[in-house]
Design a protein around this motif. Structure first.
Motif, PDB file in Angstrom:
ATOM      1  N   PHE A  79       0.339  -1.161   0.013  1.00 35.42           N
ATOM      2  CA  PHE A  79      -0.558  -0.304   0.045  1.00 35.42           C
ATOM      3  C   PHE A  79       1.148   1.190   0.290  1.00 35.42           C
ATOM      4  O   PHE A  79       1.985   1.333   0.484  1.00 35.42           O
ATOM      5  N   VAL A  80       0.234   2.419  -0.776  1.00 35.60           N
ATOM      6  CA  VAL A  80       1.410   3.485  -0.966  1.00 35.60           C
ATOM      7  C   VAL A  80       0.754   4.744  -0.967  1.00 35.60           C
ATOM      8  O   VAL A  80      -0.879   4.834  -1.561  1.00 35.60           O
ATOM      9  N   THR A  81       0.980   5.585  -0.093  1.00 38.09           N
ATOM     10  CA  THR A  81       0.198   6.778  -0.174  1.00 38.09           C
ATOM     11  C   THR A  81       1.717   7.320  -0.026  1.00 38.09           C
ATOM     12  O   THR A  81       2.455   7.765  -0.019  1.00 38.09           O
ATOM     13  N   ARG A  82       0.502   9.373  -0.584  1.00 32.82           N
ATOM     14  CA  ARG A  82       1.607  10.233  -0.438  1.00 32.82           C
ATOM     15  C   ARG A  82       1.670  10.955   0.308  1.00 32.82           C
ATOM     16  O   ARG A  82       3.245  11.854   0.972  1.00 32.82           O
ATOM     17  N   PHE A  83       1.049  10.815   1.901  1.00 36.56           N
ATOM     18  CA  PHE A  83       1.689  12.102   2.760  1.00 36.56           C
ATOM     19  C   PHE A  83       1.617  10.795   4.431  1.00 36.56           C
ATOM     20  O   PHE A  83       0.950   9.909   4.540  1.00 36.56           O
ATOM     21  N   THR A  84       2.439  11.783   5.051  1.00 37.08           N
ATOM     22  CA  THR A  84       2.507  10.881   6.032  1.00 37.08           C
ATOM     23  C   THR A  84       1.557  11.085   7.526  1.00 37.08           C
ATOM     24  O   THR A  84       0.879   9.835   8.002  1.00 37.08           O
ATOM     25  N   GLN A  85       0.834  11.551   6.927  1.00 35.43           N
ATOM     26  CA  GLN A  85      -0.438  12.217   7.990  1.00 35.43           C
ATOM     27  C   GLN A  85      -1.731  11.560   7.470  1.00 35.43           C
ATOM     28  O   GLN A  85      -2.895  11.328   7.848  1.00 35.43           O
ATOM     29  N   GLN A 128       3.382  18.141  13.112  1.00 34.31           N
ATOM     30  CA  GLN A 128       2.035  17.207  13.493  1.00 34.31           C
ATOM     31  C   GLN A 128       2.925  16.174  12.894  1.00 34.31           C
ATOM     32  O   GLN A 128       2.550  15.019  13.124  1.00 34.31           O
ATOM     33  N   ASP A 129       3.839  15.645  11.637  1.00 33.87           N
ATOM     34  CA  ASP A 129       3.933  14.199  10.922  1.00 33.87           C
ATOM     35  C   ASP A 129       4.967  13.901  12.241  1.00 33.87           C
ATOM     36  O   ASP A 129       4.526  12.666  12.105  1.00 33.87           O
ATOM     37  N   VAL A 130       6.189  14.847  12.580  1.00 36.91           N
ATOM     38  CA  VAL A 130       6.798  14.013  13.292  1.00 36.91           C
ATOM     39  C   VAL A 130       5.937  13.454  14.869  1.00 36.91           C
ATOM     40  O   VAL A 130       6.091  12.613  15.616  1.00 36.91           O
ATOM     41  N   GLN A 131       5.018  13.643  15.151  1.00 38.64           N
ATOM     42  CA  GLN A 131       4.656  13.891  16.327  1.00 38.64           C
ATOM     43  C   GLN A 131       3.278  12.470  16.121  1.00 38.64           C
ATOM     44  O   GLN A 131       3.614  11.095  16.833  1.00 38.64           O
ATOM     45  N   LEU A 132       2.540  12.332  14.836  1.00 43.45           N
ATOM     46  CA  LEU A 132       2.442  11.462  13.698  1.00 43.45           C
ATOM     47  C   LEU A 132       3.032   9.733  14.529  1.00 43.45           C
ATOM     48  O   LEU A 132       2.746   8.687  14.490  1.00 43.45           O
ATOM     49  N   LEU A 133       4.122  10.322  13.439  1.00 37.97           N
ATOM     50  CA  LEU A 133       4.978   8.921  13.395  1.00 37.97           C
ATOM     51  C   LEU A 133       5.524   8.149  15.266  1.00 37.97           C
ATOM     52  O   LEU A 133       5.283   6.996  14.754  1.00 37.97           O
ATOM     53  N   ASP A 134       5.340   9.830  15.832  1.00 39.01           N
ATOM     54  CA  ASP A 134       6.268   9.059  17.099  1.00 39.01           C
ATOM     55  C   ASP A 134       5.178   8.316  18.118  1.00 39.01           C
ATOM     56  O   ASP A 134       5.012   7.182  18.260  1.00 39.01           O
ATOM     57  N   GLU A 135       4.078   9.155  17.383  1.00 37.09           N
ATOM     58  CA  GLU A 135       2.538   7.832  17.766  1.00 37.09           C
ATOM     59  C   GLU A 135       2.270   6.231  17.121  1.00 37.09           C
ATOM     60  O   GLU A 135       2.086   5.428  18.223  1.00 37.09           O
ATOM     61  N   VAL A 136       2.827   6.378  16.315  1.00 34.94           N
ATOM     62  CA  VAL A 136       2.145   5.171  15.389  1.00 34.94           C
ATOM     63  C   VAL A 136       3.335   4.490  15.812  1.00 34.94           C
ATOM     64  O   VAL A 136       3.011   2.570  15.593  1.00 34.94           O
ATOM     65  N   ALA A 137       4.750   4.450  16.530  1.00 35.09           N
ATOM     66  CA  ALA A 137       5.472   3.537  16.805  1.00 35.09           C
ATOM     67  C   ALA A 137       5.874   3.699  17.760  1.00 35.09           C
ATOM     68  O   ALA A 137       6.069   2.279  18.192  1.00 35.09           O
ATOM     69  N   GLY A 138       5.181   3.867  18.574  1.00 41.00           N
ATOM     70  CA  GLY A 138       5.052   3.759  20.311  1.00 41.00           C
ATOM     71  C   GLY A 138       3.654   2.978  19.730  1.00 41.00           C
ATOM     72  O   GLY A 138       3.973   1.950  21.301  1.00 41.00           O
ATOM     73  N   ARG A 160      14.164   9.653  14.361  1.00 46.55           N
ATOM     74  CA  ARG A 160      13.516  10.533  15.972  1.00 46.55           C
ATOM     75  C   ARG A 160      14.678  10.839  16.773  1.00 46.55           C
ATOM     76  O   ARG A 160      14.809  12.229  17.018  1.00 46.55           O
ATOM     77  N   SER A 161      15.692  10.433  16.939  1.00 47.71           N
ATOM     78  CA  SER A 161      17.026  10.601  18.016  1.00 47.71           C
ATOM     79  C   SER A 161      17.826  11.816  16.863  1.00 47.71           C
ATOM     80  O   SER A 161      18.684  12.681  17.592  1.00 47.71           O
ATOM     81  N   GLU A 162      17.273  12.068  15.845  1.00 45.28           N
ATOM     82  CA  GLU A 162      18.505  12.834  15.033  1.00 45.28           C
ATOM     83  C   GLU A 162      17.424  14.555  14.641  1.00 45.28           C
ATOM     84  O   GLU A 162      18.766  15.569  14.553  1.00 45.28           O
ATOM     85  N   ILE A 163      16.380  14.223  15.140  1.00 46.83           N
ATOM     86  CA  ILE A 163      15.377  16.173  14.579  1.00 46.83           C
ATOM     87  C   ILE A 163      16.391  16.424  15.774  1.00 46.83           C
ATOM     88  O   ILE A 163      15.794  16.796  17.473  1.00 46.83           O
TER      89      ILE A 163
END
Length: 164
Positions: A79-85, A128-138, A160-163
């Motif tokens: 499955f491929v989508t354009r946006f992180t959100q 917002q992308d970073v926050q969502l990626l944090d949540e999804v990984a969590g 994430r550690s590099e941000i």
């Protein structure tokens, strides 16, 4: 039983997907998720015309994608989508996926983080992308950053550690 994979790539289906990822992941079906593209037969034809016949490929709406994600198959699907959100729409479904691959995302906002790490990829993310990626990984989703299969692979926690 088949395996499901998810990729964020603002180009949707393109050469890297077909020539690198499909072979590496032994993909049988490519599913592009894009509500606007799914309603235009002409644009779908253009998007899908370069895909070899060995792959079943189609463009679906977000709602259709959710139904496909909840169905079991004997084939491997990408499955491929354009946006992180867009990940927010599939949080529960992604927990069952083998891997969610952060691939390519162009700069959209002036305050985007540049997470590009070489290998030919471009990846920008908003707060917002970073926050969502944090949540999804969590939530246990196997979230990785990788351009193509033979390029450097990083977990989301490594990215994430590099941000700053």
């Amino acid at each position: 039983m088949g395996k499901d994979y998810f990729r964020i790539d603002d180009r949707l289906i393109h050469g890297q997907i077909v020539t690198a990822w499909c072979g590496f992941l032994k993909i049988n079906e490519i599913i592009a998720i894009d509500d606007k593209l799914a309603t235009s037969p002409m644009l779908q034809t253009i998007m899908l015309m370069g895909i070899p016949k060995q792959y079943r490929a189609h463009v679906v709406t977000s709602e259709q994608a959710k139904k496909l994600m909840s169905s079991e198959t004997e084939k491997n699907r990408l499955f491929v989508t354009r946006f992180t959100q867009d990940l927010a729409n599939y949080r529960e479904e992604l927990k069952k996926f083998d891997m969610c691959i952060i691939g390519n995302a162009s700069k959209r906002n002036p305050d985007d983080y540049n997470l590009t790490k070489g290998g030919g990829s471009v990846f920008f993310a908003s707060k917002q992308d970073v926050q969502l990626l944090d949540e999804v990984a969590g939530e246990g989703v196997n979230l990785v950053y990788q351009t193509v299969p033979n390029s450097l692979k990083k977990t989301w926690s490594e990215m994430r550690s590099e941000i700053r």
